[in-house]
Design a protein around this motif. Structure first.
Motif, PDB file in Angstrom:
ATOM      1  N   ALA A 131       0.832  -1.206   0.000  1.00  0.00           N
ATOM      2  CA  ALA A 131       0.000   0.000   0.000  1.00  0.00           C
ATOM      3  C   ALA A 131       0.865   1.254   0.000  1.00  0.00           C
ATOM      4  O   ALA A 131       0.592   2.219  -0.724  1.00  0.00           O
ATOM      5  CB  ALA A 131      -0.938  -0.004   1.201  1.00  0.00           C
ATOM      6  N   LEU A 132       1.930   1.247   0.793  1.00  0.00           N
ATOM      7  CA  LEU A 132       2.841   2.396   0.837  1.00  0.00           C
ATOM      8  C   LEU A 132       3.538   2.587  -0.503  1.00  0.00           C
ATOM      9  O   LEU A 132       3.632   3.700  -1.012  1.00  0.00           O
ATOM     10  CB  LEU A 132       3.884   2.208   1.936  1.00  0.00           C
ATOM     11  CG  LEU A 132       3.359   2.332   3.344  1.00  0.00           C
ATOM     12  CD1 LEU A 132       4.418   1.891   4.345  1.00  0.00           C
ATOM     13  CD2 LEU A 132       2.906   3.747   3.626  1.00  0.00           C
ATOM     14  N   ARG A 133       4.011   1.494  -1.076  1.00  0.00           N
ATOM     15  CA  ARG A 133       4.683   1.582  -2.371  1.00  0.00           C
ATOM     16  C   ARG A 133       3.745   2.147  -3.423  1.00  0.00           C
ATOM     17  O   ARG A 133       4.108   3.034  -4.189  1.00  0.00           O
ATOM     18  CB  ARG A 133       5.188   0.208  -2.799  1.00  0.00           C
ATOM     19  CG  ARG A 133       5.995   0.258  -4.076  1.00  0.00           C
ATOM     20  CD  ARG A 133       6.633  -1.104  -4.342  1.00  0.00           C
ATOM     21  NE  ARG A 133       7.589  -1.010  -5.406  1.00  0.00           N
ATOM     22  CZ  ARG A 133       7.285  -1.187  -6.706  1.00  0.00           C
ATOM     23  NH1 ARG A 133       6.064  -1.480  -7.069  1.00  0.00           N
ATOM     24  NH2 ARG A 133       8.223  -1.065  -7.628  1.00  0.00           N
ATOM     25  N   SER A 134       2.517   1.667  -3.433  1.00  0.00           N
ATOM     26  CA  SER A 134       1.515   2.146  -4.393  1.00  0.00           C
ATOM     27  C   SER A 134       1.253   3.632  -4.198  1.00  0.00           C
ATOM     28  O   SER A 134       1.200   4.403  -5.160  1.00  0.00           O
ATOM     29  CB  SER A 134       0.226   1.352  -4.225  1.00  0.00           C
ATOM     30  OG  SER A 134      -0.773   1.863  -5.063  1.00  0.00           O
ATOM     31  N   ALA A 135       1.124   4.068  -2.956  1.00  0.00           N
ATOM     32  CA  ALA A 135       0.865   5.479  -2.664  1.00  0.00           C
ATOM     33  C   ALA A 135       2.030   6.349  -3.110  1.00  0.00           C
ATOM     34  O   ALA A 135       1.827   7.408  -3.721  1.00  0.00           O
ATOM     35  CB  ALA A 135       0.594   5.667  -1.182  1.00  0.00           C
ATOM     36  N   PHE A 136       3.260   5.925  -2.835  1.00  0.00           N
ATOM     37  CA  PHE A 136       4.412   6.727  -3.201  1.00  0.00           C
ATOM     38  C   PHE A 136       4.610   6.781  -4.709  1.00  0.00           C
ATOM     39  O   PHE A 136       4.967   7.809  -5.252  1.00  0.00           O
ATOM     40  CB  PHE A 136       5.686   6.212  -2.511  1.00  0.00           C
ATOM     41  CG  PHE A 136       5.699   6.504  -1.057  1.00  0.00           C
ATOM     42  CD1 PHE A 136       5.571   7.788  -0.581  1.00  0.00           C
ATOM     43  CD2 PHE A 136       5.835   5.476  -0.139  1.00  0.00           C
ATOM     44  CE1 PHE A 136       5.576   8.065   0.774  1.00  0.00           C
ATOM     45  CE2 PHE A 136       5.847   5.728   1.211  1.00  0.00           C
ATOM     46  CZ  PHE A 136       5.716   7.022   1.674  1.00  0.00           C
ATOM     47  N   LEU A 137       4.392   5.677  -5.378  1.00  0.00           N
ATOM     48  CA  LEU A 137       4.535   5.670  -6.831  1.00  0.00           C
ATOM     49  C   LEU A 137       3.491   6.562  -7.479  1.00  0.00           C
ATOM     50  O   LEU A 137       3.753   7.234  -8.464  1.00  0.00           O
ATOM     51  CB  LEU A 137       4.450   4.254  -7.375  1.00  0.00           C
ATOM     52  CG  LEU A 137       5.639   3.357  -7.028  1.00  0.00           C
ATOM     53  CD1 LEU A 137       5.411   1.953  -7.556  1.00  0.00           C
ATOM     54  CD2 LEU A 137       6.931   3.936  -7.572  1.00  0.00           C
ATOM     55  N   ARG A 138       2.305   6.597  -6.930  1.00  0.00           N
ATOM     56  CA  ARG A 138       1.235   7.449  -7.454  1.00  0.00           C
ATOM     57  C   ARG A 138       1.610   8.917  -7.258  1.00  0.00           C
ATOM     58  O   ARG A 138       1.401   9.748  -8.123  1.00  0.00           O
ATOM     59  CB  ARG A 138      -0.075   7.119  -6.746  1.00  0.00           C
ATOM     60  CG  ARG A 138      -1.270   7.824  -7.311  1.00  0.00           C
ATOM     61  CD  ARG A 138      -2.593   7.374  -6.692  1.00  0.00           C
ATOM     62  NE  ARG A 138      -2.575   7.276  -5.249  1.00  0.00           N
ATOM     63  CZ  ARG A 138      -2.711   6.133  -4.563  1.00  0.00           C
ATOM     64  NH1 ARG A 138      -2.856   4.992  -5.193  1.00  0.00           N
ATOM     65  NH2 ARG A 138      -2.696   6.126  -3.262  1.00  0.00           N
ATOM     66  N   ASP A 139       2.233   9.254  -6.098  1.00  0.00           N
ATOM     67  CA  ASP A 139       2.620  10.637  -5.808  1.00  0.00           C
ATOM     68  C   ASP A 139       3.776  11.119  -6.665  1.00  0.00           C
ATOM     69  O   ASP A 139       3.932  12.299  -6.887  1.00  0.00           O
ATOM     70  CB  ASP A 139       2.978  10.796  -4.338  1.00  0.00           C
ATOM     71  CG  ASP A 139       1.767  10.746  -3.425  1.00  0.00           C
ATOM     72  OD1 ASP A 139       0.619  10.842  -3.958  1.00  0.00           O
ATOM     73  OD2 ASP A 139       1.942  10.593  -2.213  1.00  0.00           O
TER      74      ASP A 139
END
Length: 72
Positions: free
Chosen positions: A62-70
């Motif tokens: 979830a963190l990886r997905s959030a950071f990649l989206r940002d």
């Protein structure tokens, strides 16, 4: 993240995130009790505060997905 302590650099490489972003995020997770840290000199070694591997994997993804989206 595995149950064994990992350095910020190792985590950043694994998640393919910039080191400053990873470091700041890990400190925030530590402050919220999700991670524990052991500092050795200038390096911090983080490990999960929970023993539930499935929950830990879900958190990291979830963190990886959030950071990649940002960063897109």
């Amino acid at each position: 993240m595995q149950q064994s302590p990992q350095t910020v650099s190792a985590i950043a490489r694994h998640l393919q995130l910039p080191l400053p972003v990873t470091s700041q995020s890990l400190r925030a997770l530590e402050a919220r009790g999700l991670l524990t840290a052991r500092r050795v000199g200038r390096q911090a070694h983080y490990r999960l505060a929970t023993t539930t591997t499935a929950a830990a994997h879900e958190l990291v993804m979830a963190l990886r997905s959030a950071f990649l989206r940002d960063t897109s």
